[in-house]
Design an enzyme around this catalytic site. Structure first.
Site, PDB file in Angstrom:
ATOM      1  N   ASP A  98      53.972  41.482  50.845  1.00 48.64           N
ATOM      2  CA  ASP A  98      53.214  40.475  50.124  1.00 48.64           C
ATOM      3  C   ASP A  98      53.843  39.112  50.428  1.00 48.64           C
ATOM      4  O   ASP A  98      55.060  38.997  50.528  1.00 48.64           O
ATOM      5  CB  ASP A  98      53.293  40.753  48.617  1.00 48.64           C
ATOM      6  CG  ASP A  98      51.964  40.529  47.920  1.00 48.64           C
ATOM      7  OD1 ASP A  98      51.422  39.416  48.047  1.00 48.64           O
ATOM      8  OD2 ASP A  98      51.491  41.454  47.252  1.00 48.64           O
ATOM      9  N   ASP A 199      48.915  36.335  49.258  1.00 46.23           N
ATOM     10  CA  ASP A 199      48.454  36.107  47.899  1.00 46.23           C
ATOM     11  C   ASP A 199      47.647  34.806  47.772  1.00 46.23           C
ATOM     12  O   ASP A 199      48.107  33.748  48.233  1.00 46.23           O
ATOM     13  CB  ASP A 199      49.690  36.021  46.987  1.00 46.23           C
ATOM     14  CG  ASP A 199      49.347  36.096  45.523  1.00 46.23           C
ATOM     15  OD1 ASP A 199      48.841  37.142  45.089  1.00 46.23           O
ATOM     16  OD2 ASP A 199      49.584  35.095  44.810  1.00 46.23           O
ATOM     17  N   GLU A 254      44.296  37.397  50.566  1.00 51.77           N
ATOM     18  CA  GLU A 254      43.633  37.586  49.281  1.00 51.77           C
ATOM     19  C   GLU A 254      42.886  36.297  48.988  1.00 51.77           C
ATOM     20  O   GLU A 254      43.497  35.256  48.777  1.00 51.77           O
ATOM     21  CB  GLU A 254      44.642  37.883  48.178  1.00 51.77           C
ATOM     22  CG  GLU A 254      43.949  38.352  46.909  1.00 51.77           C
ATOM     23  CD  GLU A 254      44.636  37.919  45.632  1.00 51.77           C
ATOM     24  OE1 GLU A 254      44.353  38.520  44.590  1.00 51.77           O
ATOM     25  OE2 GLU A 254      45.440  36.969  45.649  1.00 51.77           O
ATOM     26  N   HIS A 328      46.558  46.226  41.942  1.00 54.66           N
ATOM     27  CA  HIS A 328      47.364  45.996  40.746  1.00 54.66           C
ATOM     28  C   HIS A 328      46.743  44.978  39.791  1.00 54.66           C
ATOM     29  O   HIS A 328      47.291  44.734  38.717  1.00 54.66           O
ATOM     30  CB  HIS A 328      48.754  45.523  41.168  1.00 54.66           C
ATOM     31  CG  HIS A 328      48.691  44.192  41.871  1.00 54.66           C
ATOM     32  ND1 HIS A 328      48.094  44.026  43.103  1.00 54.66           N
ATOM     33  CD2 HIS A 328      49.099  42.956  41.487  1.00 54.66           C
ATOM     34  CE1 HIS A 328      48.153  42.755  43.447  1.00 54.66           C
ATOM     35  NE2 HIS A 328      48.761  42.086  42.488  1.00 54.66           N
ATOM     36  N   ASP A 329      45.623  44.368  40.173  1.00 56.89           N
ATOM     37  CA  ASP A 329      44.951  43.389  39.311  1.00 56.89           C
ATOM     38  C   ASP A 329      43.659  43.933  38.697  1.00 56.89           C
ATOM     39  O   ASP A 329      42.979  43.216  37.970  1.00 56.89           O
ATOM     40  CB  ASP A 329      44.559  42.139  40.120  1.00 56.89           C
ATOM     41  CG  ASP A 329      45.757  41.338  40.596  1.00 56.89           C
ATOM     42  OD1 ASP A 329      46.825  41.407  39.958  1.00 56.89           O
ATOM     43  OD2 ASP A 329      45.607  40.623  41.615  1.00 56.89           O
TER      44      ASP A 329
HETATM   45  O1  ISL Z   1      40.913  38.692  40.061  1.00 58.07           O
HETATM   46  C1  ISL Z   1      41.013  37.532  39.719  1.00 58.07           C
HETATM   47  C2  ISL Z   1      39.872  36.634  39.513  1.00 58.07           C
HETATM   48  O2  ISL Z   1      38.722  37.361  39.337  1.00 58.07           O
HETATM   49  C3  ISL Z   1      42.274  36.996  39.415  1.00 58.07           C
HETATM   50  O3  ISL Z   1      42.986  38.101  38.972  1.00 58.07           O
HETATM   51  C4  ISL Z   1      42.967  36.297  40.605  1.00 58.07           C
HETATM   52  O4  ISL Z   1      42.217  36.221  41.706  1.00 58.07           O
HETATM   53  C5  ISL Z   1      44.178  37.031  40.935  1.00 58.07           C
HETATM   54  O5  ISL Z   1      44.968  37.073  39.796  1.00 58.07           O
HETATM   55  C6  ISL Z   1      45.009  36.448  42.048  1.00 58.07           C
HETATM   56  O6  ISL Z   1      45.902  37.449  42.287  1.00 58.07           O
HETATM   57  C7  ISL Z   1      47.112  37.289  42.889  1.00 58.07           C
HETATM   58  O7  ISL Z   1      47.807  36.125  42.509  1.00 58.07           O
HETATM   59  C8  ISL Z   1      48.301  36.075  41.175  1.00 58.07           C
HETATM   60  C9  ISL Z   1      48.985  37.364  40.709  1.00 58.07           C
HETATM   61  O8  ISL Z   1      49.134  37.344  39.335  1.00 58.07           O
HETATM   62  C10 ISL Z   1      48.209  38.593  41.119  1.00 58.07           C
HETATM   63  O9  ISL Z   1      48.885  39.753  40.737  1.00 58.07           O
HETATM   64  C11 ISL Z   1      47.975  38.503  42.589  1.00 58.07           C
HETATM   65  O10 ISL Z   1      47.366  39.652  43.119  1.00 58.07           O
HETATM   66  C12 ISL Z   1      49.278  34.936  41.124  1.00 58.07           C
HETATM   67  O11 ISL Z   1      50.244  35.095  42.129  1.00 58.07           O
END
Ligand code: ISL
Ligand code: CA
Length: 554
Positions: A98, A199, A254, A328-329
């Site tokens: 990551d 990210d 991402e 994980h989100d």
């Molecule tokens: O899914 C989302 C919007 O619909 C949000 O969750 C966002 O796009 C996402 O949180 C971004 O994710 C990444 O960056 C964040 C971190 O908390 C996440 O775990 C990571 O995957 C900040 O670094």
């Protein structure tokens, strides 16, 4: 176009904190992962995406990095990392790291310096602005709730944080920032890692002048107005030229807020930017039309099909898709689009896997998805650790959109913590994840839903994923075939074909617990069954509850 290794790959995502603890402190770690690599190879996945393992004060579980070239204490040491990389490679597994460079931690030395004075050499590594009308410089909201600006007493200015206030945004317009990041990336690549998952890389180029945006119901403009900014592609091409192009890598951006048109640039097969992107459009197919993600689910299969099919069609031959349900989100897909009921849980998990794994793109399997793990039965807001669902709940609760009781239901359906409960290895205490107390509770269903049980059974969800993954390695039509959607308006059936030369597949998925009438197109009547989630052949004109069947014609 020459074939790339990652076009045939299936990636396994590890969230280290929740995967395997090796020393009884209740927190997953690197030696724990190293011990479990054989399991990942057994599944057939060939590449691992490791969520962040860098040094971090853990305001956002490692997505707030205070040293990009060191390992988080709870996870182990750099030599533990080297041992993991070496063993992975010896087993034929690649490691994708990551890369969190839209922001750093506020405890990173760059930010510690930056906040000291207005003329510190690191000041312009971040976004510092004066307030406006006695408040923040603009109306941008943090992804985690509240304003995206934090006032800093010391110099009397605000700094920008699209995520938590402990995650200040890095200023990519400053060439010194890009130099530092590219140097650091090269350092990891020299170690022999096989790529990066980047990210929120779509947010690195902020709109000129940082203007106000359209406010949402919580009163703030969405952080997504920073997506695909003016220099986005220029910065990625510079990164590609200076770093990525010198290695043979899988890179996945991402890309919150990415559109299909933008993806044709980010993920173009010409290789000038990245291998592929994570788009979010299909994740939004069950969002509330106004309140968005942190409200209750609004399932709409025709919408989900329309989105996924459009990405399949339009990127074909132009750019490359990633394929995912879980990470994980996200809440667990079985709880989201399948069924938790005992008689349907495994059927629906296999159906969802079929639907995704027969598409064009690189599939991602998130730890536990290969077992059909489900959301956690949260009973109180106090159990939640996730900074994002808590922050958004607080915003909505304060505005009167949500009672506390509704908040708990929302957490059950939506919180990122549903993905973060410990991996369920066996039926024992703490599911074999730890000998201590796990940092998040173990799902009570681990007594019957666990890896040990599934490895011992030929019809398990694990064994089914294994077959799907093996099929992708074997059949070009799965990797490269042209996609076409059938029955676009059907509320419960997801049916599509894949075609390459004279070969075609018919993929039929029932997203409901009712039998659905469906008559197989005549050209597939004599076709062989490639894979199916029921043991006996499907009746001619019906799909049974949660049934999935793939027919192959040559
Ligand atoms: O899914 C989302 C919007 O619909 C949000 O969750 C966002 O796009 C996402 O949180 C971004 O994710 C990444 O960056 C964040 C971190 O908390 C996440 O775990 C990571 O995957 C900040 O670094
Ligand atoms: Ca540990």
């Amino acid at each position: 176009m020459e074939e790339k290794w990652w076009q045939r790959s299936v990636v396994y995502q590890i969230y280290p904190r929740s995967f395997q603890d090796s020393n009884g402190d209740g927190i997953g770690d690197l030696p724990g992962i190293t011990d479990r690599l054989e399991y990942i190879r057994e599944l057939g996945t060939d590449t691992i995406w490791l969520s962040p393992v860098y040094k971090s004060p853990n305001d956002d579980n490692g997505y707030d990095i205070s040293d990009y070239q060191d390992i988080m204490e709870e996870f182990g040491t750099m030599s533990d990392f080297d041992a993991l990389l070496e063993k992975a490679h010896s087993l034929g597994l690649k490691i994708v790291m990551d890369l969190v460079v839209n922001h750093s931690s506020d405890e990173h030395r760059w930010f510690v310096e930056s906040r000291l004075s207005r003329d510190n050499p690191y000041r312009d590594y971040y976004f510092w602005r004066d307030g406006k009308d006695g408040g923040a410089p603009n109306n941008w909201g943090s992804c985690f709730g509240g304003s995206a600006w934090e006032f800093d007493e010391r110099t009397g200015m605000y700094y920008l944080h699209l995520f938590s206030k402990k995650q200040p945004d890095l200023n990519w317009d400053n060439p010194a920032v890009r130099d530092e990041i590219f140097r650091m990336m090269d350092w990891w690549l020299q170690k022999g890692i096989d790529g990066f998952r980047m990210d929120v890389i779509s947010l690195i180029s902020k709109p000129e002048g940082l203007p106000d945006g359209e406010p949402r119901p919580n009163g703030y403009a969405s952080f997504e107005l920073c997506a695909n900014g003016p220099h986005e592609h220029a910065y990625l091409r510079e990164m590609n030229r200076r770093v990525l192009s010198r290695y043979d890598l899988l890179t996945v951006g991402e890309c919150a807020g990415v559109t299909l048109e933008e993806a044709k640039s980010y993920a173009n097969l010409d290789g000038r930017e990245l291998s592929m992107v994570f788009q979010f459009e299909h994740m939004g197919a069950d969002f509330h039309p106004v309140l968005g993600r942190y409200a209750l689910q609004h399932k709409n299969l025709p919408k989900l099909k329309e989105i996924l099919s459009r990405w399949q069609r339009e990127l074909d031959g132009v750019a490359w898709n990633s394929l995912y349900w879980d990470n994980h989100d996200q809440p667990r897909v079985v709880s989201r689009y399948g069924s938790e009921k005992e008689e349907y849980r495994e059927l629906s998990a296999k159906m969802l896997a079929t639907c995704l794994h027969m598409m064009q793109g690189t599939p991602y399997v998130y730890q536990g998805e290969e077992l059909g793990m489900t959301n956690y039965p949260w009973t109180s807001i106090d159990q939640i650790n996730d900074i994002e669902s808590l922050g958004n709940y607080r915003d909505f609760h304060a505005k009167g959109y949500m009672t506390e009781e509704e908040g708990v239901t929302m957490m059950r359906q939506r919180s990122r913590d549903n993905a973060r409960t410990p991996m369920q290895w066996d039926a024992g205490p703490a599911a074999g994840f730890t000998t201590g107390t796990p940092w998040l509770p173990v799902n009570p269903n681990h007594t019957f839903l666990n890896a040990a049980e599934q490895l011992g059974r030929s019809d398990s969800v694990f064994r089914y994923y294994q077959k799907l993954i093996a099929l992708r390695k074997e059949l070009d039509v799965i990797v490269f075939g042209r996609y076409a959607l059938l029955e676009p308006e059907h509320p419960d059936l997801f049916v599509y074909t894949r075609t390459l030369g004279d070969e075609s597949l018919l993929v039929m998925c029932n997203f409901s617990e009712e039998s659905q009438a469906y008559s197989i197109p005549s050209e597939f009547r004599e076709a062989e069954t490639l894979i199916a989630n029921y043991p006996d052949p499907t009746p001619a004109d019906t799909l049974r509850p949660w049934e999935a069947v793939v027919l192959r014609r040559r």
